[in-house]
Enzyme design. Structure first.
Site, PDB file in Angstrom:
ATOM      1  N   ILE A  80      38.996  46.808  35.454  1.00 56.29           N
ATOM      2  CA  ILE A  80      38.526  46.708  34.063  1.00 56.29           C
ATOM      3  C   ILE A  80      38.598  48.087  33.395  1.00 56.29           C
ATOM      4  CG2 ILE A  80      36.584  46.021  32.600  1.00 56.29           C
ATOM      5  CD1 ILE A  80      35.725  44.178  34.999  1.00 56.29           C
ATOM      6  N   SER A  90      26.697  42.140  34.662  1.00 55.43           N
ATOM      7  CA  SER A  90      27.382  40.907  35.074  1.00 55.43           C
ATOM      8  C   SER A  90      26.521  39.710  34.719  1.00 55.43           C
ATOM      9  CB  SER A  90      27.575  40.950  36.597  1.00 55.43           C
ATOM     10  OG  SER A  90      27.921  39.675  37.078  1.00 55.43           O
ATOM     11  N   ALA A  91      27.182  38.603  34.464  1.00 54.07           N
ATOM     12  CA  ALA A  91      26.456  37.356  34.224  1.00 54.07           C
ATOM     13  C   ALA A  91      25.665  36.924  35.451  1.00 54.07           C
ATOM     14  CB  ALA A  91      27.448  36.269  33.834  1.00 54.07           C
ATOM     15  N   TYR A 127      29.404  40.736  31.799  1.00 60.62           N
ATOM     16  CA  TYR A 127      30.712  40.082  31.878  1.00 60.62           C
ATOM     17  C   TYR A 127      30.577  38.727  32.558  1.00 60.62           C
ATOM     18  CZ  TYR A 127      32.217  45.079  32.211  1.00 60.62           C
ATOM     19  OH  TYR A 127      32.406  46.431  32.088  1.00 60.62           O
ATOM     20  N   PHE A 128      31.322  37.755  32.068  1.00 63.29           N
ATOM     21  CA  PHE A 128      31.455  36.491  32.803  1.00 63.29           C
ATOM     22  C   PHE A 128      32.590  36.676  33.830  1.00 63.29           C
ATOM     23  CE2 PHE A 128      28.129  33.546  31.576  1.00 63.29           C
ATOM     24  CZ  PHE A 128      27.414  34.433  30.781  1.00 63.29           C
ATOM     25  N   ASP A 170      36.720  59.155  38.847  1.00 63.05           N
ATOM     26  CA  ASP A 170      36.871  58.063  39.818  1.00 63.05           C
ATOM     27  C   ASP A 170      37.150  58.671  41.186  1.00 63.05           C
ATOM     28  OD1 ASP A 170      37.914  55.653  41.232  1.00 63.05           O
ATOM     29  OD2 ASP A 170      37.990  54.780  39.229  1.00 63.05           O
ATOM     30  N   TYR A 184      24.160  42.567  45.488  1.00 65.91           N
ATOM     31  CA  TYR A 184      24.992  43.012  44.366  1.00 65.91           C
ATOM     32  C   TYR A 184      24.295  42.691  43.041  1.00 65.91           C
ATOM     33  CZ  TYR A 184      28.641  42.817  40.792  1.00 65.91           C
ATOM     34  OH  TYR A 184      29.344  42.982  39.619  1.00 65.91           O
ATOM     35  N   LYS A 196      22.659  45.134  39.842  1.00 66.36           N
ATOM     36  CA  LYS A 196      22.936  45.037  38.398  1.00 66.36           C
ATOM     37  C   LYS A 196      21.619  44.894  37.636  1.00 66.36           C
ATOM     38  CE  LYS A 196      27.351  45.482  38.525  1.00 66.36           C
ATOM     39  NZ  LYS A 196      27.963  46.715  38.021  1.00 66.36           N
ATOM     40  N   SER A 204      38.015  54.927  45.464  1.00 70.71           N
ATOM     41  CA  SER A 204      37.597  54.167  46.650  1.00 70.71           C
ATOM     42  C   SER A 204      38.057  52.719  46.564  1.00 70.71           C
ATOM     43  CB  SER A 204      36.070  54.230  46.817  1.00 70.71           C
ATOM     44  OG  SER A 204      35.427  53.842  45.622  1.00 70.71           O
ATOM     45  N   GLY A 252      26.084  29.834  48.020  1.00 66.90           N
ATOM     46  CA  GLY A 252      25.651  30.634  46.865  1.00 66.90           C
ATOM     47  C   GLY A 252      26.332  30.270  45.559  1.00 66.90           C
TER      48      GLY A 252
HETATM   49  P1  NAD Z   1      37.063  47.956  40.484  1.00 66.46           P
HETATM   50  O1  NAD Z   1      36.619  48.069  41.897  1.00 66.46           O
HETATM   51  O2  NAD Z   1      38.491  47.659  40.214  1.00 66.46           O
HETATM   52  O3  NAD Z   1      36.676  49.289  39.687  1.00 66.46           O
HETATM   53  C1  NAD Z   1      35.580  50.106  40.041  1.00 66.46           C
HETATM   54  C2  NAD Z   1      36.088  51.548  40.038  1.00 66.46           C
HETATM   55  O4  NAD Z   1      34.998  52.414  40.380  1.00 66.46           O
HETATM   56  C3  NAD Z   1      37.183  51.782  41.082  1.00 66.46           C
HETATM   57  O5  NAD Z   1      38.226  52.525  40.491  1.00 66.46           O
HETATM   58  C4  NAD Z   1      36.493  52.601  42.183  1.00 66.46           C
HETATM   59  O6  NAD Z   1      37.390  53.462  42.847  1.00 66.46           O
HETATM   60  C5  NAD Z   1      35.441  53.326  41.374  1.00 66.46           C
HETATM   61  N1  NAD Z   1      34.247  53.710  42.144  1.00 66.46           N
HETATM   62  C6  NAD Z   1      33.478  52.914  42.929  1.00 66.46           C
HETATM   63  N2  NAD Z   1      32.470  53.626  43.465  1.00 66.46           N
HETATM   64  C7  NAD Z   1      32.600  54.902  42.980  1.00 66.46           C
HETATM   65  C8  NAD Z   1      31.863  56.099  43.171  1.00 66.46           C
HETATM   66  N3  NAD Z   1      30.799  56.147  43.982  1.00 66.46           N
HETATM   67  N4  NAD Z   1      32.257  57.210  42.522  1.00 66.46           N
HETATM   68  C9  NAD Z   1      33.346  57.187  41.721  1.00 66.46           C
HETATM   69  N5  NAD Z   1      34.087  56.077  41.504  1.00 66.46           N
HETATM   70  C10 NAD Z   1      33.720  54.952  42.150  1.00 66.46           C
HETATM   71  O7  NAD Z   1      36.117  46.872  39.793  1.00 66.46           O
HETATM   72  P2  NAD Z   1      36.206  46.204  38.348  1.00 66.46           P
HETATM   73  O8  NAD Z   1      36.516  44.767  38.537  1.00 66.46           O
HETATM   74  O9  NAD Z   1      37.050  47.019  37.456  1.00 66.46           O
HETATM   75  O10 NAD Z   1      34.678  46.290  37.935  1.00 66.46           O
HETATM   76  C11 NAD Z   1      34.168  47.364  37.181  1.00 66.46           C
HETATM   77  C12 NAD Z   1      32.672  47.174  37.010  1.00 66.46           C
HETATM   78  O11 NAD Z   1      32.430  45.915  36.392  1.00 66.46           O
HETATM   79  C13 NAD Z   1      31.878  47.179  38.308  1.00 66.46           C
HETATM   80  O12 NAD Z   1      30.666  47.869  38.102  1.00 66.46           O
HETATM   81  C14 NAD Z   1      31.617  45.703  38.556  1.00 66.46           C
HETATM   82  O13 NAD Z   1      30.427  45.496  39.283  1.00 66.46           O
HETATM   83  C15 NAD Z   1      31.486  45.171  37.147  1.00 66.46           C
HETATM   84  N6  NAD Z   1      31.800  43.733  37.037  1.00 66.46           N
HETATM   85  C16 NAD Z   1      33.006  43.269  37.484  1.00 66.46           C
HETATM   86  C17 NAD Z   1      33.286  41.900  37.425  1.00 66.46           C
HETATM   87  C18 NAD Z   1      34.595  41.351  37.939  1.00 66.46           C
HETATM   88  O14 NAD Z   1      34.666  40.153  38.195  1.00 66.46           O
HETATM   89  N7  NAD Z   1      35.644  42.147  38.107  1.00 66.46           N
HETATM   90  C19 NAD Z   1      32.327  41.005  36.905  1.00 66.46           C
HETATM   91  C20 NAD Z   1      31.113  41.523  36.432  1.00 66.46           C
HETATM   92  C21 NAD Z   1      30.869  42.896  36.498  1.00 66.46           C
HETATM   93  N1  UFG Z   2      36.912  29.506  44.182  1.00 65.72           N
HETATM   94  C1  UFG Z   2      37.651  28.690  44.995  1.00 65.72           C
HETATM   95  N2  UFG Z   2      38.482  29.258  45.928  1.00 65.72           N
HETATM   96  C2  UFG Z   2      38.596  30.609  46.062  1.00 65.72           C
HETATM   97  C3  UFG Z   2      37.823  31.450  45.223  1.00 65.72           C
HETATM   98  C4  UFG Z   2      36.984  30.861  44.301  1.00 65.72           C
HETATM   99  O1  UFG Z   2      37.577  27.465  44.896  1.00 65.72           O
HETATM  100  O2  UFG Z   2      39.366  31.070  46.939  1.00 65.72           O
HETATM  101  C5  UFG Z   2      36.041  28.902  43.143  1.00 65.72           C
HETATM  102  C6  UFG Z   2      34.560  29.237  43.305  1.00 65.72           C
HETATM  103  O3  UFG Z   2      33.930  28.325  44.153  1.00 65.72           O
HETATM  104  C7  UFG Z   2      34.083  29.158  41.853  1.00 65.72           C
HETATM  105  C8  UFG Z   2      35.304  29.620  41.042  1.00 65.72           C
HETATM  106  O4  UFG Z   2      36.419  29.446  41.905  1.00 65.72           O
HETATM  107  O5  UFG Z   2      33.806  27.825  41.498  1.00 65.72           O
HETATM  108  C9  UFG Z   2      35.220  31.067  40.605  1.00 65.72           C
HETATM  109  O6  UFG Z   2      34.966  31.888  41.741  1.00 65.72           O
HETATM  110  P1  UFG Z   2      35.116  33.476  41.700  1.00 65.72           P
HETATM  111  O7  UFG Z   2      34.833  33.969  43.085  1.00 65.72           O
HETATM  112  O8  UFG Z   2      36.396  33.867  41.069  1.00 65.72           O
HETATM  113  O9  UFG Z   2      33.966  33.924  40.682  1.00 65.72           O
HETATM  114  P2  UFG Z   2      32.394  33.708  40.735  1.00 65.72           P
HETATM  115  O10 UFG Z   2      32.014  33.005  39.481  1.00 65.72           O
HETATM  116  O11 UFG Z   2      31.937  33.128  42.006  1.00 65.72           O
HETATM  117  O12 UFG Z   2      31.858  35.215  40.732  1.00 65.72           O
HETATM  118  C10 UFG Z   2      32.256  36.150  39.730  1.00 65.72           C
HETATM  119  C11 UFG Z   2      32.203  37.567  40.303  1.00 65.72           C
HETATM  120  C12 UFG Z   2      30.778  37.951  40.588  1.00 65.72           C
HETATM  121  C13 UFG Z   2      29.934  37.742  39.366  1.00 65.72           C
HETATM  122  C14 UFG Z   2      30.039  36.302  38.902  1.00 65.72           C
HETATM  123  C15 UFG Z   2      29.224  36.044  37.651  1.00 65.72           C
HETATM  124  O13 UFG Z   2      32.955  37.667  41.487  1.00 65.72           O
HETATM  125  O14 UFG Z   2      30.728  39.316  40.922  1.00 65.72           O
HETATM  126  O15 UFG Z   2      31.419  36.025  38.628  1.00 65.72           O
HETATM  127  O16 UFG Z   2      29.810  36.584  36.541  1.00 65.72           O
HETATM  128  F1  UFG Z   2      28.651  38.013  39.683  1.00 65.72           F
END
Ligand code: NAD
Ligand code: UFG
Length: 337
Positions: free
Chosen positions: A12, A124-125, A176-177, A31, A148, A152, A34, A293
């Site tokens: 993101i 996060s949602a 975020y959803f 960054d 996790y 948040k 990691s 879950g």
């Molecule tokens: P991502 O893992 O691709 O990005 C996170 C970045 O942070 C990475 O580049 C990683 O190297 C860096 N990072 C992690 N720990 C660090 C540290 N201690 N110091 C410096 N850098 C560090 O994940 P993303 O999907 O881009 O998510 C970004 C944020 O959004 C996260 O906080 C995540 O929890 C939140 N979020 C993501 C989702 C999703 O589905 N992707 C949904 C809701 C919230």
């Molecule tokens: N699913 C499958 N097969 C897979 C992966 C997922 O059927 O291999 C299904 C899940 O059961 C769910 C849907 O696809 O019904 C979406 O699953 P995701 O794992 O893509 O997403 P979640 O909604 O479970 O979780 C995501 C993020 C969490 C965040 C949450 C709420 O991974 O970090 O959205 O915003 F907390």
């Protein structure tokens, strides 16, 4: 404005970096790579033809982080850096509390040292826990079902208290959803290190032939086709929501939680069909047990974002799948090559 992005090389973060550069802000990315690759930053530089500062460092390195902030002097910090795998957080809770909660405390102390009062946070949602009603608005009760989610929630509380103690401070908590998809160019996208936990990257890897078939986690939910329904949000729309939140933060004080979703739900099978249409490939799947879950439906009420940020999602599921496919088919091994 001067914008400091923790975790700006991630999925993101890199899309937001591109958006923020295109709005002519000055940027510094911090960054530790990691969970990302510096190649993502090189590609953003090529796409935007703009330079920005990069500091490789860990947010837990309090003095290194403070030095980076004091040097850059940001107007606003966007805080993406964090760990995000729900299952891993259950197995390694201390690592999650340390990185996500202690890391944020370290960031806030560094911001104070640099006299920066504005933060946009990747929430996060998941903070809504099991839905008591749908769609989920920002006043829905908060709870967490795993470490996790707890991190948040804790960071949201910390930011609320931080703003309470500092009249000049602003925190925008973007909930975020389900972020999916990639930039339209297919040059940056999501590059999971391991077996993807999430649906869309798994489906893309099946379509491109890296994995044999998708496991659909249950088809006996109380949803139209029995599979789980989620509010998928295109990562470019999400990036634009950050740009809008940065503008909002520059003009307001206080703490606001804001949903970032489309308000539309799609089932697992909707995603499979849309991906097949976008890619022209068949996505084989088998229905297996429910995943522990998981809930039946998660869907946002996105009105507050429209009212406060003047932002709403524009891209639909077909756009999400088309862009994810473009990224996956052009970069079958992600940034590794
Ligand atoms: P991502 O893992 O691709 O990005 C996170 C970045 O942070 C990475 O580049 C990683 O190297 C860096 N990072 C992690 N720990 C660090 C540290 N201690 N110091 C410096 N850098 C560090 O994940 P993303 O999907 O881009 O998510 C970004 C944020 O959004 C996260 O906080 C995540 O929890 C939140 N979020 C993501 C989702 C999703 O589905 N992707 C949904 C809701 C919230
Ligand atoms: N699913 C499958 N097969 C897979 C992966 C997922 O059927 O291999 C299904 C899940 O059961 C769910 C849907 O696809 O019904 C979406 O699953 P995701 O794992 O893509 O997403 P979640 O909604 O479970 O979780 C995501 C993020 C969490 C965040 C949450 C709420 O991974 O970090 O959205 O915003 F907390």
């Amino acid at each position: 404005m001067r914008v400091f992005l923790t975790g700006g090389a991630g999925y993101i973060g890199s899309h937001t970096l591109l958006e923020v550069l295109s709005e002519a802000h000055e940027v510094c990315v911090y960054d530790d790579y990691s969970n990302s690759s510096p190649h993502a930053l090189t590609r953003v530089e090529q796409l935007t033809n703009r330079k920005f500062d990069v500091v490789q460092g860990d947010i837990l390195d309090q003095s290194g982080l403070a030095a980076a902030l004091v040097t850059f002097k940001p107007d606003v910090v966007v805080h993406f850096a964090g760990k995000k795998a729900v299952g891993e957080s259950v197995e390694k809770p201390l690592m999650y509390y340390e990185n996500n909660v202690v890391g944020t405390l370290s960031l806030l102390r560094a911001m104070e040292a640099a006299d920066c009062n504005r933060i946009v946070f990747s929430s996060s949602a998941t903070v809504y826990g099991t839905p008591q009603y749908l769609p989920l608005d920002e006043n829905h009760p908060l709870s967490a079902t795993n470490p996790y989610g707890q991190t948040k929630l804790m960071v949201e509380h910390i930011l609320r208290d931080w703003c309470g103690a500092r009249p000049a401070a602003t925190a925008v908590l973007l909930r975020y959803f389900n972020p999916v998809g990639a930039h339209d160019s297919g040059i940056i996208g999501e590059d999971p290190n391991d077996i993807p936990n999430n649906l869309m990257p798994f489906v893309s890897q099946v379509a491109v032939g890296r994995r044999e078939k998708l496991q659909v986690f249950g088809n006996d939910y109380d949803t139209p086709d029995g599979t789980g329904v989620r509010d998928y949000i295109h990562v470019v729309d999400l990036a634009k929501a950050h740009a809008a939140a940065i503008s909002f933060a520059s003009a307001h004080t206080g703490c606001e939680a804001i949903n970032v979703g489309t308000g539309r739900g799609s089932s697992v099978l909707d995603v499979v069909r849309a991906f097949e249409a976008a890619s022209g490939r068949v996505v084989p799947y088998e229905v297996v047990q429910r995943r522990a879950g998981d809930v039946a439906t998660y869907c946002a009420l996105p009105e507050k974002a429209r009212n406060l940020l003047g932002w709403q999602a524009k891209r639909d599921l077909a756009d999400m799948c088309a862009s994810a496919w473009k990224w996956q088919s052009q970069n079958p091994d992600g940034y590794k090559d």
